[in-house]
Scaffold this motif. Structure first.
Motif, mmCIF file in Angstrom:
data_model
loop_
_atom_site.group_PDB
_atom_site.id
_atom_site.type_symbol
_atom_site.label_atom_id
_atom_site.label_comp_id
_atom_site.label_asym_id
_atom_site.label_seq_id
_atom_site.Cartn_x
_atom_site.Cartn_y
_atom_site.Cartn_z
ATOM 1 N N SER A 124 0.832 -1.214 0.000
ATOM 2 C CA SER A 124 0.000 0.000 0.000
ATOM 3 C C SER A 124 0.860 1.256 0.000
ATOM 4 O O SER A 124 0.574 2.231 -0.708
ATOM 5 C CB SER A 124 -0.937 0.001 1.207
ATOM 6 N N LEU A 125 1.922 1.229 0.827
ATOM 7 C CA LEU A 125 2.782 2.413 0.928
ATOM 8 C C LEU A 125 3.482 2.681 -0.409
ATOM 9 O O LEU A 125 3.534 3.832 -0.881
ATOM 10 C CB LEU A 125 3.812 2.211 2.033
ATOM 11 N N ILE A 126 4.015 1.631 -1.022
ATOM 12 C CA ILE A 126 4.724 1.809 -2.298
ATOM 13 C C ILE A 126 3.760 2.278 -3.382
ATOM 14 O O ILE A 126 4.094 3.158 -4.203
ATOM 15 C CB ILE A 126 5.444 0.507 -2.690
ATOM 16 N N ASP A 127 2.566 1.705 -3.402
ATOM 17 C CA ASP A 127 1.544 2.180 -4.353
ATOM 18 C C ASP A 127 1.296 3.672 -4.174
ATOM 19 O O ASP A 127 1.206 4.438 -5.146
ATOM 20 C CB ASP A 127 0.225 1.415 -4.137
ATOM 21 N N ARG A 128 1.180 4.062 -2.900
ATOM 22 C CA ARG A 128 0.900 5.488 -2.597
ATOM 23 C C ARG A 128 2.052 6.376 -3.050
ATOM 24 O O ARG A 128 1.833 7.457 -3.616
ATOM 25 C CB ARG A 128 0.701 5.610 -1.077
ATOM 26 N N LEU A 129 3.297 5.942 -2.813
ATOM 27 C CA LEU A 129 4.468 6.741 -3.183
ATOM 28 C C LEU A 129 4.634 6.815 -4.696
ATOM 29 O O LEU A 129 5.000 7.868 -5.246
ATOM 30 C CB LEU A 129 5.725 6.149 -2.531
ATOM 31 N N LEU A 130 4.382 5.707 -5.384
ATOM 32 C CA LEU A 130 4.495 5.721 -6.835
ATOM 33 C C LEU A 130 3.443 6.624 -7.467
ATOM 34 O O LEU A 130 3.712 7.322 -8.458
ATOM 35 C CB LEU A 130 4.367 4.291 -7.384
ATOM 36 N N ALA A 131 2.237 6.606 -6.884
ATOM 37 C CA ALA A 131 1.175 7.473 -7.393
ATOM 38 C C ALA A 131 1.564 8.939 -7.252
ATOM 39 O O ALA A 131 1.184 9.786 -8.084
ATOM 40 C CB ALA A 131 -0.135 7.195 -6.663
#
Length: 927
Positions: A124-131
């Motif tokens: 979830s965190l990586i998804d958020r950062l990539l977004a």
């Protein structure tokens, strides 16, 4: 895409979470907050189907706290964090408006001792950062995610994520790939590591020395030296220089493959190339030498290591210490520990574990226990292997109650038992005949794992055979087959041994035939056990045919095999045949030992040929074979049986002169001889002497003394009969000890300064109960009451069974109430005997009530069914009660396995058949 990275044998599905306990924690936390927090953390009332509403509430409250400037100092967040479920954290990270705050929140959460991040959090965190196009923090999160993986399942999910479309935009550099390879090495995921390495090369990413070294180490730890050599060739092709880690890994690989010559060639190459070996290099070679049994060479290399200025580490010492302990050289291991400490190298958990195991194996249990406590005092935390070693030592020494305490302490300290722990505990219970308790652990394994293995089943089968419960042993074989485990050589050997001890030689022979039909190797132990059984029954022609059959099947008889059949011929007074076998044994290079001679002497003595036995003993000594306690006991018993008490006394003194301490068998044999010649007083005096040497009388000892009292009484009767007008006062039956004789024994013992304690009383009561003499057992109990000695659990259980078996129902019920009122619980056989007795006298309702009151959770439900329903009700022709009893078990949550239901159904269907037929059917059942 993850399929490219995973070998076919590894699963790719994500692990599931157990949410029930975490949901309960959330509920408990939120319901226990003080009222002052209601403004912030007041949660809505939950009704059925409102889980989604609760989840939204938890996430929204977390977001509300995180939006504050000083969120990290909020005590509300700490309380809320303790109640978070695994599904809450990813949702908070995914939905928080500020991605940097999301990163900080996960870092804050990881610092809490109660929380360990899972892959979903990072996803979830990586998804958020990539977004948010925050690529650098996203890459850092990826590295942290990899390092946090401590299971293969987590690692697979992470790789799946990294190869998925969700990770588009990540820039995975060499640093990251090295990190993932290192973690794969820690988890021993060799195939996955190779695929990741190939993926690196496919993406034209040039590995560095760390990459190559990591791959070489992963491969070599798995013994794949040839593949590691291919990696080494790339190092050399790229003009890199192998370092100490490279060479040491290659040395490790060759040691794992037991190729010490190649390992030392790598070592010589390493030195030649100017690369100095370090402590790990030397330790790897030392361990390799030890594993190959070359302990002296290992010590020599250790000296070389010190001379070269390389200080040994705890890793260097641990394997040599373990090898010395395993080979019984504990004193050498202790000296090595002293040397280790002198070099300021402190022992670790593995060192202590090796020593504890060594002391347990070399009859130094008290030292092992002391070492265990020293370990705790020094602040070390024992691991599962440590506990297993201590539990095994305690069980082997029959100190099962202490082993049980260690087992409980182990669980209390958060060190989870593994299957070996359970197997050791079950073995301990079986060794002391407490199979009921072993079955409780077995049921726990069936219900919650780890699943039982071959050793588990064989241990329980051994336990049942040891106590003569062949029916349950066979049922365990059935259960074993149903659960996917095939009976092996050990299984059948235990069954054969049990059948032979129980005199069921036909079943033993059938088991041997089935064993051969199933393609199992008939070993020397199996054959010897069966030959011994037929020899003891006097069926020597069958024993000889088995001996011939054994050799035809390529199984060579050993010394024990010949000893058993020689003993059989000697007991049948067939000395010519025994001598012929002795000659054949010598021709095979098997020299007679003390067991051989003692078998001959014992057989001769039992046939009234003590004079010949004495000559055999003289020959034995001439051949340099010293008689042992059993040899003397056999001679003393034989002399006593022939009424040669004086000669027996001389033999007794000669035995003591040789430094042999008489045991209860020797003492009792001597008492028997004294009584045979009318020296009853001397026999009682010998009892007093016996106790002073700490040799405990057994039931046979007391039986011999009662025989002496009976002879005295008989002599008195004869004298009275010779007196005119005399009236006989009693009539004594030689086959059954009367109450008068038993009362005389209890009164006579104190006259010789011998006071019975609880141990002697237990021996008497249990022995009498075993013979069904409930009246005499009552007499002992009354004597105990006079002295103020309480009954223990074993005495209660023995009395309960003998009362029930003799249909003394009221006595049994009264005893049951007495024992349960002071906290003792009848054993399963006690309940079975009483329930069957009640049914036999048509008090069925009381039997049902008793079964209903039983603490069924104290036993394995399978064993309850086997013992009470099958061996009790069905064999007592009360099959209709089985359904009612099963319903009672079901109502109490005590459900037997499906396999036991199948066993019950089969037993019901063969109710009219003999138990032998049922056993043979199970043995012959193929998987």
């Amino acid at each position: 895409m993850v399929r490219l990275l995973l070998p076919p044998s590894l699963p790719s599905h994500p692990s599931s979470f157990s949410l029930l306990s975490l949901a309960s924690l959330s509920h408990l936390f939120l319901s226990s907050l003080p009222h002052s927090q209601e403004s912030l953390l007041q949660r809505p009332r939950r009704g059925e189907g409102e889980d989604d509403e609760e989840e939204e509430w938890v996430v929204s409250k977390a977001q509300q706290i995180l939006s504050q400037t000083k969120w990290a100092d909020s005590p509300d967040l700490v309380r809320l964090a303790e109640a978070l479920l695994p599904r809450h954290v990813p949702e908070i990270l995914r939905t928080h408006l500020n991605p940097r705050r999301a990163v900080s929140f996960l870092c804050w959460l990881c610092q809490r001792h109660f929380y360990k991040p899972c892959p979903d959090d990072y996803f979830s965190l990586i998804d958020r950062l990539l977004a948010a196009r925050m690529l650098t923090p996203a890459n850092r999160a990826c590295s942290q995610m990899v390092r946090s993986c401590d299971t293969r399942d987590d690692m697979i999910r992470v790789i799946d994520f990294l190869n998925g479309s969700r990770s588009d935009g990540l820039v995975l550099d060499l640093y990251f790939y090295n990190g993932i390879l290192i973690q794969l090495g820690k988890l021993q995921m060799v195939g996955v590591a190779m695929n990741v390495y190939r993926q690196m090369l496919g993406r034209r990413m040039e590995p560095n020395l760390l990459t190559y070294n990591t791959m070489i180490n992963i491969l070599c730890r798995d013994g794949k030296v040839k593949e590691a050599g291919c990696i080494l060739s790339r190092i050399l092709q790229h003009e890199m220089k192998p370092d100490a880690f490279t060479y040491t890994s290659l040395i490790l690989g060759h040691c794992r493959n037991c190729d010490l010559d190649s390992a030392f060639r790598i070592f010589e190459w390493m030195v030649k190339e100017g690369c100095d070996p370090n402590s790990v290099t030397y330790s790897t070679l030392i361990n390799g030498l030890c594993d190959d049994g070359k302990v002296d060479e290992a010590f020599g290399l250790m000296n070389v290591m010190v001379q070269k200025g390389v200080q040994p580490t705890v890793y260097t010492y641990t394997v040599p210490i373990s090898v010395l302990c395993n080979s019984g050289q504990v004193s050498k291991a202790c000296r090595l520990v002293i040397d280790m400490r002198s070099k300021r190298c402190m022992p670790n958990v593995q060192t202590y574990t090796a020593l504890i195991s060594g002391f347990c194996k070399s009859d130094g249990l008290h030292l092992a226990i002391g070492l265990f406590h020293k370990m705790l005092r020094e602040g070390m935390t024992p691991n599962t292997i440590t506990y297993n070693a201590l539990i095994n030592g305690l069980c082997e020494n029959r100190r099962i109650q202490y082993a049980k305490k260690v087992f409980e302490v182990m669980e209390g300290r958060g060190c989870m038992p593994n299957l070996q722990t359970y197997n050791e505990m079950m073995k301990g219970f079986c060794l002391v005949g407490a199979v009921e308790k072993a079955m409780v652990l077995f049921h726990r394994l069936l219900m919650s794992g780890p699943p039982p293995n071959q050793i588990t089943y064989n241990t329980i089968i051994y336990g049942y055979c040891k106590i003569g419960n062949h029916n349950n042993a066979i049922r365990m074989v059935y259960l074993m087959k149903e659960n996917g485990h095939k009976p092996d050589e050990w299984t059948y050997t235990e069954l054969i041994c049990g059948f032979c001890k129980g005199g069921q030689l036909d079943l033993a022979r059938k088991a041997l035939e089935v064993m051969a039909e199933q393609g199992l190797r008939l070993n020397v132990v199996t054959y010897t056990t069966l030959i011994d059984g037929y020899s003891k029954e006097g069926k020597l022609d069958i024993a000889l045919s088995l001996l011939n059959n054994m050799e035809e099947n390529g199984c060579k008889p050993n010394l024990q095999t010949f000893n058993t059949i020689i003993s059989g011929f000697a007991k049948q007074n067939q000395l010519a045949e025994a001598e012929k076998l002795c000659s054949e044994m010598v021709q095979r290079g098997l020299l007679p030992n003390v067991v051989t001679y003692t078998s001959l002497i014992d057989g001769l003595c039992k046939n009234g040929a003590t004079s010949v036995a004495m000559r055999v003993m003289d020959e034995m000594v001439e051949q340099g074979c010293s008689p042992n306690l059993h040899t003397y006991s056999a001679l003393i018993h034989g002399l006593c049986q022939e009424g040669k008490a004086r000669e027996a006394e001389k033999m007794f003194l000669e035995m003591e002169d040789r430094g042999l301490v008489p045991d209860e068998v020797t003492y009792t044999s001597m008492m028997d001889g004294l009584i045979m010649v009318g020296r009853v007083d001397d026999a009682f005096s010998l009892l007093k002497r016996m106790v002073t040497t700490r040799s405990k009388p057994n039931y046979w000892t007391y039986s011999v003394l009662m025989k002496g009292l009976w002879k005295e009484q008989q002599l008195t009767e004869k004298k009275l009969a010779a007196v005119p007008n005399a009236v006989s006062t009693c009539s004594i039956d030689e086959k059954a000890t009367s109450l008068d004789i038993f009362s005389s024994l209890l009164m006579r013992l104190p006259e010789y300064g011998y006071e019975l304690n609880i141990d002697e009383y237990r021996t008497l009561v249990c022995g009498l109960c075993g013979e069904g003499k409930w009246s005499e057992a009552d007499q002992v109990v009354k004597s105990m009451a006079v002295q103020g000695l309480p009954l223990d659990e074993e005495i209660y259980n023995s009395l309960l069974q003998v009362y029930a078996n003799n249909l003394k129902i009221e006595h049994a019920l009264e005893l049951l109430n007495a024992m349960t009122s002071i906290g003792f619980e009848p054993c399963l056989m006690g309940y079975k005997s009483l329930i069957c007795a009640l049914c036999e006298v048509d008090r069925v309702q009381e039997a049902q009530n008793l079964f209903h009151r039983m603490p069924l959770r104290h036993w394995s439900p399978d064993e309850v069914v086997w013992t009470i329903l099958i061996d009790g009700l069905i064999k007592g022709r009360k099959p209709t009660l089985c359904t009612e009893f099963l319903q009672i078990m079901d109502a109490k949550g005590c459900k037997p396995t499906l396999h036991t239901h199948a066993i019950l159904a089969r037993e019901l269907s063969v109710e009219d058949k003999s138990s032998k037929t049922s056993i043979v059917e199970i043995l012959e059942t193929q998987d």
